[in-house]
Design an enzyme around this catalytic site. Structure first.
Site, mmCIF file in Angstrom:
data_model
loop_
_atom_site.group_PDB
_atom_site.id
_atom_site.type_symbol
_atom_site.label_atom_id
_atom_site.label_comp_id
_atom_site.label_asym_id
_atom_site.label_seq_id
_atom_site.Cartn_x
_atom_site.Cartn_y
_atom_site.Cartn_z
ATOM 1 N N HIS A 122 0.812 -1.229 0.000
ATOM 2 C CA HIS A 122 0.000 0.000 0.000
ATOM 3 C C HIS A 122 0.845 1.278 0.000
ATOM 4 C CE1 HIS A 122 -3.618 -2.295 0.380
ATOM 5 N NE2 HIS A 122 -3.323 -2.758 1.571
ATOM 6 N N ASP A 159 -2.846 -10.536 -2.404
ATOM 7 C CA ASP A 159 -3.471 -9.995 -1.184
ATOM 8 C C ASP A 159 -4.906 -9.577 -1.516
ATOM 9 O OD1 ASP A 159 -2.400 -8.585 1.644
ATOM 10 O OD2 ASP A 159 -4.092 -7.523 0.723
ATOM 11 N N HIS A 161 -6.506 -7.038 -0.617
ATOM 12 C CA HIS A 161 -6.621 -5.598 -0.876
ATOM 13 C C HIS A 161 -5.823 -5.224 -2.128
ATOM 14 C CE1 HIS A 161 -7.167 -6.028 3.564
ATOM 15 N NE2 HIS A 161 -8.173 -5.208 3.323
ATOM 16 N N ASP A 243 -5.000 -12.582 3.336
ATOM 17 C CA ASP A 243 -6.263 -12.077 3.887
ATOM 18 C C ASP A 243 -7.464 -12.320 2.969
ATOM 19 O OD1 ASP A 243 -5.027 -10.292 2.201
ATOM 20 O OD2 ASP A 243 -5.072 -8.596 3.588
HETATM 21 ZN ZN LIG Z 1 -4.454 -6.974 2.615
#
Ligand SMILES: [Zn+2]
Length: 308
Positions: A122, A159, A161, A243
């Site tokens: 991120h 991931d 996200h 996740d």
């Molecule tokens: Zn994540």
């Protein structure tokens, strides 16, 4: 050959406030799960400042140093904190992926897993966010391209996200292909299919909430693997977040531990076909301790199997 496990105790000294999902116990559980495995265990060096400056501006690094507290917590945003040990941890995390690239390209290991925190995908060029300080996966790609002189490096981010930071850092890097799958809608909100990079070098794969392994496998078989075959990378970097697991509390995909083994096995097969099996994987998210350690162990077991 062998699979390298690269980590450092400093990565346990990055502490978030009580109740934060990105906690020290994540890495402790992973290291415990990996203990019985046959791995080449390597201490992560600190990245050099010049390594970080390959992807982040000097002012960004200066701001992080200013935000680091002598005690307690420094806060970047609602999710992202620094403790006194956070910058050393981040330099070890970046150093781990760089060492992984050096080992795999130098023939010291077939593939490598960097068990690190803080995670990286991120972190944008000049914005720390989403628990991430340095863009570890993008840094690994740039190191392979600029330092080792490779021509084509692929980053695969599974991931749950969106890897918005890696996307920002590699947006106009035509020697890199970023493929990132993510639940959509979900924080940080980016990752639409029309976000495709300055050179169509980014492939976003949005997955609907409550979808599971079957949808993931169809997307990877239908889109991800063909695109990788077209690109013919000389190295594959994996942003390994766990996740998307059905037990994870931060998102709503329903992948099983076996799905993480499958995706890893398929990427290893592709790497064998295209780049002598060269893979460097780095830890991103995953917030249910049991699911995280089981899925991460399954991931590393597949890397070991492929290295034989
Ligand atoms: Zn994540």
């Amino acid at each position: 050959m062998t699979t390298a496990l690269i980590t450092h105790a400093d990565c346990l000294d990055h502490v978030n406030p009580e109740g934060h999902p990105e906690r020290v116990a994540r890495l402790e559980h992973i290291l415990h799960a990996l203990e019985p495995l046959d791995l080449l265990r390597v201490g992560a060096p600190m990245a050099a400042e010049d390594d970080i400056l390959r992807i982040h501006p000097a002012a960004y690094l200066a701001d992080l140093r200013k935000a680091r507290p002598n005690e307690g917590f420094g806060q970047i945003d609602g999710d992202t904190f620094l403790s006194p040990g956070s910058l050393d941890a981040a330099f070890r995390a970046a150093g781990a992926v760089i060492r992984g690239v050096d080992m795999v390209l130098g023939g010291e290991a077939q593939n490598a897993f960097a068990a690190i925190r803080p995670p990286g995908h991120h972190a944008e060029t000049d914005t720390a966010m989403g628990f991430c300080l340095f863009g570890n996966a993008a840094l690994a790609a740039k190191h392979a391209l600029d330092h080792h002189g490779l021509s084509r490096v692929a980053v695969v981010d599974f991931d749950v996200h969106h890897g918005n930071g890696t996307q920002d850092l590699l947006w106009d890097e035509k020697r890199a292909l970023l493929i990132t799958s993510q639940q959509m809608p979900l924080w940080p909100g980016s990752g639409r299919v029309d976000e495709d990079g300055a050179y169509e070098n980014i492939l976003n794969i949005p997955l609907p909430p409550e979808s599971g392994g079957a949808e993931m496998r169809a997307a990877y078989q239908g889109q991800v693997f063909p695109r990788l075959r077209d690109f013919k990378p000389e190295l594959i970097i994996i942003s390994a977040g766990f996740d998307a697991h059905q037990d994870d509390p931060l998102a709503n995909l329903n992948w099983s531990t076996q799905d993480f083994a499958w995706i890893t096995q398929q990427l290893c097969i592709l790497a064998d076909e295209m780049c002598d099996g060269r893979i460097v994987s780095t830890l991103e998210g995953g917030y249910d301790l049991n699911a995280l350690s089981a899925a991460c162990k399954a991931h590393v077991e597949e890397l070991i199997e492929a290295s034989k």
